[in-house]
Every structure is written in C-alpha cells, then in structure tokens.
Scaffold this active site. Sequence first.
Site, PDB file in Angstrom:
ATOM      1  N   GLY A  12      -1.225 -49.930  14.685  1.00  0.00           N
ATOM      2  CA  GLY A  12      -1.202 -49.292  13.369  1.00  0.00           C
ATOM      3  C   GLY A  12      -1.898 -47.960  13.285  1.00  0.00           C
ATOM      4  N   ASN A  52      -0.560 -44.995  13.089  1.00  0.00           N
ATOM      5  CA  ASN A  52       0.095 -44.198  12.045  1.00  0.00           C
ATOM      6  C   ASN A  52      -0.275 -44.729  10.661  1.00  0.00           C
ATOM      7  OD1 ASN A  52       2.040 -41.966  12.906  1.00  0.00           O
ATOM      8  ND2 ASN A  52       2.466 -43.570  14.395  1.00  0.00           N
ATOM      9  N   MET A  54       8.389 -52.944  14.953  1.00  0.00           N
ATOM     10  CA  MET A  54       9.283 -53.110  16.106  1.00  0.00           C
ATOM     11  C   MET A  54      10.348 -54.173  15.878  1.00  0.00           C
ATOM     12  SD  MET A  54       8.116 -50.739  17.758  1.00  0.00           S
ATOM     13  CE  MET A  54       8.853 -50.720  19.357  1.00  0.00           C
ATOM     14  N   ILE A  58      14.405 -54.821  14.136  1.00  0.00           N
ATOM     15  CA  ILE A  58      15.596 -54.182  13.580  1.00  0.00           C
ATOM     16  C   ILE A  58      16.033 -54.980  12.348  1.00  0.00           C
ATOM     17  CG2 ILE A  58      18.022 -53.644  14.034  1.00  0.00           C
ATOM     18  CD1 ILE A  58      17.205 -53.067  16.930  1.00  0.00           C
ATOM     19  N   HIS A  90       9.542 -41.725  14.358  1.00  0.00           N
ATOM     20  CA  HIS A  90      10.088 -42.007  15.683  1.00  0.00           C
ATOM     21  C   HIS A  90       9.534 -40.966  16.659  1.00  0.00           C
ATOM     22  CE1 HIS A  90      12.978 -43.477  18.624  1.00  0.00           C
ATOM     23  NE2 HIS A  90      13.264 -42.230  18.891  1.00  0.00           N
ATOM     24  N   VAL A 144      -0.705 -37.456  18.314  1.00  0.00           N
ATOM     25  CA  VAL A 144      -1.556 -36.589  17.484  1.00  0.00           C
ATOM     26  C   VAL A 144      -0.706 -35.897  16.414  1.00  0.00           C
ATOM     27  CG1 VAL A 144      -2.952 -34.479  17.477  1.00  0.00           C
ATOM     28  CG2 VAL A 144      -3.270 -36.189  19.294  1.00  0.00           C
ATOM     29  N   GLU A 204       2.184 -37.077  15.311  1.00  0.00           N
ATOM     30  CA  GLU A 204       2.656 -38.126  14.395  1.00  0.00           C
ATOM     31  C   GLU A 204       1.667 -38.331  13.260  1.00  0.00           C
ATOM     32  OE1 GLU A 204       3.884 -41.808  16.178  1.00  0.00           O
ATOM     33  OE2 GLU A 204       4.492 -40.793  18.013  1.00  0.00           O
TER      34      GLU A 204
END
Length: 203
Positions: free
Chosen positions: A11, A13, A89, A91, A108, A171, A173
Amino acid sequence: TRVAILISGRGSNMVSLIEAARAPDFPAEIVLVLSNRPEAAGLARAAEAGIATQAIDHRAYPDRDGFDAALDAELRAAKVDLVCLAGFMRIFTPGFVEGWAGRMLNIHPSLLPLFKGTHTHARALEAGVRLHGCTVHYVVPELDAGPIVAQAAVPVRAGDDPDSLADRVIVQEHRLYPAALALVAGGKVRLEGDRVIFDAEAA
Ligand code: GRF
C-alpha cells in the site's frame, strides 16, 4: 468527494494518497481502505492513519461475481464516490467496472498503452525503451486500457535492472497519483465517453 482505496499489498501508493488528503484544501476525503487479502500490510498502515479498513477475502467467495458483489455492497454502504485502485491485484467482472464507470481510477507502472499487464519494468528493459514511467487512468473492463488522466516519465539508465527502474518509477507514482486524484475529485477533469476532458478545454 468520498474516496475508497483498494489494495492487495504494502500500500505505498495508498500511503501517499492518505498523506496528500491530509491537506485541508485537498478536494477528497479518504473514507475507507479495502483489501482482498486480510494479511495485506497496507491495512495496518491505513489503520495507523486513522482510516477505516476492511478486508474482503476473495477466497471466501465461490466466484468473481460473488466477490465483486460483496465489494460493491461495502463501497455503497460507505457512500463512496470514487474508488482508487492502488496495487490492487484482482481483475473485476465487467459488470462491477461498469457500475463504477467514470468513478474508478488505477495507477499502472508503465507509460500506457505500452506494457499493459504485469512485470512492466522487466518488459520495458527488454524492449529497450529510453523512457518509462507510470500512468493514472480511469478503469474500464479491458485491463489497463481506460482513458488516461495523467502520466509521469522516468528515463531508463544504463545499468538499470527491473528493481532499480521500479525504485525510480514508484517515486513518481507517489507524486502522480495524489495529483491525479486532486484533478478528478476537484472537477478539473471529467470523462466524456472514452476521452478525458480538462477544464481548460471545457471552458
Ligand atoms: C506499484 O508499482 C503500482 O504501480 C502497482 O502496484 C505496485 C505496488 O503498489 N499498481 P503499492 O506499493 O502497493 O501501492
């Protein structure tokens, strides 16, 4: 704008979004962090930040529809306006994605449309690109294919391996996702069909 962040792992992000949303003038509030994996390390980091957390273990559901329905119910119960996927992760079924059309973002680790899918850094090196990077996009049923909101470029350096490249991309992101969320939550961009319209154009 009430935002839920979906994670599956560490986590990082998510942390950068939570930190950015602390700013009093940030146009979104992180109200919930959800993970498909109860053991995701990010859940503890969200709890430390005082954010409500929930694990919906995908192994507890017979199929993808069942998991997506449970997730959808939690998001609607929390009156979430916008979903941010961050290292999530799984779909989704097309039905779930269509139910959140224009209200679900993902980050992404490549300059889409290049390198959709996984192992993007190794593939970028394999392809010999000189510029790599990351992309925030709206989520559509097709994997990593939705309208692009923002991108950051990262030069590939001689001697890079997937890890050194990933270290520089992540970094970016952490800078890009909060900026992109602020644009979307702040109404600076909107989705018209499969195009992202920036307010300068809208004027
Ligand atoms: C990041 O590379 C992100 O682009 C991808 O998953 C990786 C891990 O993200 N979606 P995080 O550290 O769990 O936020």
